[in-house]
Motif scaffolding. Sequence first.
Motif, PDB file in Angstrom:
ATOM      1  N   ARG A  74       0.281 157.407 -22.515  1.00 39.00           N
ATOM      2  CA  ARG A  74      -0.461 156.512 -21.618  1.00 39.00           C
ATOM      3  C   ARG A  74       0.411 155.339 -21.186  1.00 39.00           C
ATOM      4  NH1 ARG A  74      -5.650 153.243 -23.737  1.00 39.00           N
ATOM      5  NH2 ARG A  74      -4.024 152.519 -25.163  1.00 39.00           N
ATOM      6  N   TRP A  75       1.165 154.777 -22.128  1.00 35.14           N
ATOM      7  CA  TRP A  75       2.064 153.676 -21.781  1.00 35.14           C
ATOM      8  C   TRP A  75       3.109 154.132 -20.763  1.00 35.14           C
ATOM      9  CZ3 TRP A  75       7.199 152.456 -21.777  1.00 35.14           C
ATOM     10  CH2 TRP A  75       7.528 151.094 -21.668  1.00 35.14           C
ATOM     11  N   ARG A  76       3.650 155.333 -20.941  1.00 37.05           N
ATOM     12  CA  ARG A  76       4.668 155.838 -20.011  1.00 37.05           C
ATOM     13  C   ARG A  76       4.080 156.114 -18.625  1.00 37.05           C
ATOM     14  NH1 ARG A  76       9.474 157.129 -22.278  1.00 37.05           N
ATOM     15  NH2 ARG A  76      10.034 158.570 -20.615  1.00 37.05           N
ATOM     16  N   LEU A  77       2.830 156.517 -18.572  1.00 39.31           N
ATOM     17  CA  LEU A  77       2.191 156.719 -17.269  1.00 39.31           C
ATOM     18  C   LEU A  77       2.158 155.430 -16.457  1.00 39.31           C
ATOM     19  CD1 LEU A  77      -0.847 158.961 -18.311  1.00 39.31           C
ATOM     20  CD2 LEU A  77       0.985 159.635 -16.729  1.00 39.31           C
ATOM     21  N   MET A  78       1.953 154.300 -17.154  1.00 42.19           N
ATOM     22  CA  MET A  78       1.834 153.011 -16.479  1.00 42.19           C
ATOM     23  C   MET A  78       3.172 152.314 -16.286  1.00 42.19           C
ATOM     24  SD  MET A  78      -1.293 152.732 -15.725  1.00 42.19           S
ATOM     25  CE  MET A  78      -1.170 151.051 -15.144  1.00 42.19           C
TER      26      MET A  78
ATOM     27  N   PHE B 142      -9.152 159.703 -23.600  1.00 34.89           N
ATOM     28  CA  PHE B 142      -9.323 158.530 -22.734  1.00 34.89           C
ATOM     29  C   PHE B 142     -10.359 158.717 -21.625  1.00 34.89           C
ATOM     30  CE2 PHE B 142      -4.824 158.232 -24.217  1.00 34.89           C
ATOM     31  CZ  PHE B 142      -4.993 157.128 -25.034  1.00 34.89           C
ATOM     32  N   GLY B 143     -10.941 159.916 -21.522  1.00 37.51           N
ATOM     33  CA  GLY B 143     -12.013 160.118 -20.554  1.00 37.51           C
ATOM     34  C   GLY B 143     -11.556 160.409 -19.141  1.00 37.51           C
ATOM     35  N   GLU B 144     -10.250 160.499 -18.912  1.00 37.25           N
ATOM     36  CA  GLU B 144      -9.701 160.777 -17.582  1.00 37.25           C
ATOM     37  C   GLU B 144      -8.465 161.653 -17.728  1.00 37.25           C
ATOM     38  OE1 GLU B 144     -10.136 156.807 -14.999  1.00 37.25           O
ATOM     39  OE2 GLU B 144      -9.259 156.449 -16.963  1.00 37.25           O
ATOM     40  N   THR B 145      -8.121 162.375 -16.685  1.00 34.22           N
ATOM     41  CA  THR B 145      -6.863 163.114 -16.711  1.00 34.22           C
ATOM     42  C   THR B 145      -5.708 162.128 -16.567  1.00 34.22           C
ATOM     43  OG1 THR B 145      -6.764 163.413 -14.310  1.00 34.22           O
ATOM     44  CG2 THR B 145      -7.981 165.076 -15.589  1.00 34.22           C
ATOM     45  N   PRO B 146      -4.509 162.494 -17.008  1.00 38.09           N
ATOM     46  CA  PRO B 146      -3.364 161.585 -16.857  1.00 38.09           C
ATOM     47  C   PRO B 146      -3.132 161.167 -15.401  1.00 38.09           C
ATOM     48  CG  PRO B 146      -2.812 163.404 -18.309  1.00 38.09           C
ATOM     49  CD  PRO B 146      -4.154 163.719 -17.736  1.00 38.09           C
ATOM     50  N   ARG B 147      -3.291 162.094 -14.487  1.00 41.23           N
ATOM     51  CA  ARG B 147      -3.042 161.778 -13.078  1.00 41.23           C
ATOM     52  C   ARG B 147      -4.059 160.764 -12.556  1.00 41.23           C
ATOM     53  NH1 ARG B 147       0.350 164.617 -10.454  1.00 41.23           N
ATOM     54  NH2 ARG B 147       0.063 166.407 -11.837  1.00 41.23           N
ATOM     55  N   THR B 148      -5.332 160.984 -12.885  1.00 42.76           N
ATOM     56  CA  THR B 148      -6.372 160.054 -12.449  1.00 42.76           C
ATOM     57  C   THR B 148      -6.172 158.689 -13.086  1.00 42.76           C
ATOM     58  OG1 THR B 148      -7.947 161.863 -12.171  1.00 42.76           O
ATOM     59  CG2 THR B 148      -8.859 159.647 -12.366  1.00 42.76           C
ATOM     60  N   TYR B 149      -5.836 158.694 -14.365  1.00 39.49           N
ATOM     61  CA  TYR B 149      -5.608 157.429 -15.075  1.00 39.49           C
ATOM     62  C   TYR B 149      -4.529 156.614 -14.377  1.00 39.49           C
ATOM     63  CZ  TYR B 149      -4.830 154.231 -18.981  1.00 39.49           C
ATOM     64  OH  TYR B 149      -4.701 153.107 -19.757  1.00 39.49           O
TER      65      TYR B 149
ATOM     66  N   GLU C 256      -3.300 156.951 -11.205  1.00 40.11           N
ATOM     67  CA  GLU C 256      -3.619 156.618  -9.818  1.00 40.11           C
ATOM     68  C   GLU C 256      -4.601 155.458  -9.716  1.00 40.11           C
ATOM     69  OE1 GLU C 256      -5.034 160.288  -8.248  1.00 40.11           O
ATOM     70  OE2 GLU C 256      -3.009 161.105  -7.881  1.00 40.11           O
ATOM     71  N   GLN C 257      -5.633 155.484 -10.539  1.00 39.94           N
ATOM     72  CA  GLN C 257      -6.653 154.433 -10.453  1.00 39.94           C
ATOM     73  C   GLN C 257      -6.107 153.077 -10.865  1.00 39.94           C
ATOM     74  OE1 GLN C 257     -10.119 155.636 -12.662  1.00 39.94           O
ATOM     75  NE2 GLN C 257     -10.850 156.974 -11.040  1.00 39.94           N
ATOM     76  N   ARG C 258      -5.240 153.030 -11.864  1.00 41.07           N
ATOM     77  CA  ARG C 258      -4.742 151.741 -12.337  1.00 41.07           C
ATOM     78  C   ARG C 258      -3.612 151.207 -11.482  1.00 41.07           C
ATOM     79  NH1 ARG C 258      -7.528 154.326 -15.553  1.00 41.07           N
ATOM     80  NH2 ARG C 258      -8.737 153.380 -17.225  1.00 41.07           N
ATOM     81  N   LEU C 259      -2.764 152.067 -10.991  1.00 38.98           N
ATOM     82  CA  LEU C 259      -1.684 151.593 -10.126  1.00 38.98           C
ATOM     83  C   LEU C 259      -2.174 151.237  -8.743  1.00 38.98           C
ATOM     84  CD1 LEU C 259       1.325 153.889 -11.122  1.00 38.98           C
ATOM     85  CD2 LEU C 259       0.740 151.587 -11.906  1.00 38.98           C
ATOM     86  N   ALA C 260      -3.404 151.630  -8.414  1.00 38.74           N
ATOM     87  CA  ALA C 260      -3.973 151.269  -7.108  1.00 38.74           C
ATOM     88  C   ALA C 260      -4.419 149.815  -7.092  1.00 38.74           C
ATOM     89  CB  ALA C 260      -5.150 152.176  -6.776  1.00 38.74           C
ATOM     90  N   LYS C 261      -4.626 149.210  -8.284  1.00 37.00           N
ATOM     91  CA  LYS C 261      -5.079 147.818  -8.346  1.00 37.00           C
ATOM     92  C   LYS C 261      -3.901 146.877  -8.109  1.00 37.00           C
ATOM     93  CE  LYS C 261      -8.760 148.688 -11.689  1.00 37.00           C
ATOM     94  NZ  LYS C 261      -9.294 148.329 -13.021  1.00 37.00           N
ATOM     95  N   PRO C 262      -4.146 145.689  -7.519  1.00 27.93           N
ATOM     96  CA  PRO C 262      -3.090 144.695  -7.373  1.00 27.93           C
ATOM     97  C   PRO C 262      -2.563 144.289  -8.738  1.00 27.93           C
ATOM     98  CG  PRO C 262      -5.018 144.098  -6.070  1.00 27.93           C
ATOM     99  CD  PRO C 262      -5.417 145.237  -6.941  1.00 27.93           C
TER     100      PRO C 262
END
Length: 337
Positions: A288-292, A321-328, A330-336
Motif C-alpha cells: 500500500r505504501w508503494r502504491l502511494m 483494505f476494501g478496495e483493489t490496488p488500482r482503485t486505491y 487512483e482515488q487517493r492520487l486524484a486528491k490535491p
Amino acid sequence: MSDLLSANLNEQVDPDVRFAFILTPAFTILPLAGFIDAVRHSSDEADRSRQIFCHWDVLSHDMAPIRSSCGLSITPWKTYDGAGEYDYIVIVGGLIDQLDEIHADTFEFLQKQHALGTKLVGLCTGSFAIAKAGLLNGKRAAIHAHHRPEFMAMFPESIPIENELYVSDGGILTCPGGTAAIDLAVEILIERCGRSRGMKGLTALVVDEHRMAHEVGRLPFQDLEECGNWRVEQAIKIMRQKLREPDTTEHLAAMLGSTVRQLNRVFLKHAKATPQEVWRDMRLQHARWRLMNSKRTVTQIAYECGFSDSSHFSRWFKTRFGETPRTYREQRLAKPR
C-alpha cells in the motif's frame, strides 16, 4: 474602537464551519487539544481565539464536568437539547473500559445527527462510541494497532484500518488519536476554509507539515519488535527483511531454534494472529505504501511484495483494505496533495 470592531466582526461573519465536541468519560487530552487548537487558529486573523470563521461548542447530556484520562475535567457548554446546527460532531474517546459509561442520550444524539447528514468525527477511541451507536456497520475506521483486537471483537461488522492517520467513509471520519488529530483537523479546515486558513495553525502549533492520511510515522508491527518476547521480536525483524521472499512458518521457526507450535502460540498471544497472517499483512501494508509513493505498476509491486501474481495480490489487498490496488491508488492520487 478595536474591541467594537471585533464584536461587530463576530456578529457579521457567518462561520465557514461549525463543530460540536462530545467528550466521552476518561477522554484523552492530546487529540482534543490538537484538533481544537488547529480550529482555533484558523478561526481568527490574529491569535485572539475569536470564533469568527469557525464556531465550536462542547456538548453533553448534562452540564456535569467530564473527567479526562489524566484527571483534568472540562465542563460542557450546552446540553444536546440546546445544541445548534453543526457541520461536524467530534467525539473524543479515551479509555475503553469506560465505554459503558457513555450516556444513552449521546448515542441517540449521534444517530439523529448522522441521519440529518451531519458528519461525525471519531478521535482516538471515539470510533468505538460511533460503532456502539450502530453507525460503523460495513464502514472502514482508522483504529490504533493496540485497539484493533478489541474493536474487531466488539464490532465485527466494522472494518478496522491500521496505519492510516485518518479514514473517511460514509460521512464518518476517524483517526487513531494523538497528533493525527491535528492532521485530520487541518484536512477538514483546508476543505472548508481554504488552504491558507486551514494551514494557519500548523506554525503556531510548531508542526512541521500537514501529513496526508497514508503517511504514518511508525512501521507496521513495530510494536511487536518491542513486545518483550524474543521469538516474536526476532521473527518480525526477519519478516521485514524478507518481504519480497516470504517463507514457511516451519523454516522461520527453525531459524529461531523454535518449533512451529511454540511460534504460533507466542504470535497468537502477542499479535492475535499467526506468523503467516502477520507476514502477509506486513507485505500488504508495504505494498500500500508503494502504491502511494512509487510509480511501480501493480504487477511490479505484487512481485516485489512476495505475491505470486497480481491477481493473488489484488484479492488479498481488497480483502484487507476494501478496495483493489488500482482503485486505491487512483482515488487517493486524484486528491490535491
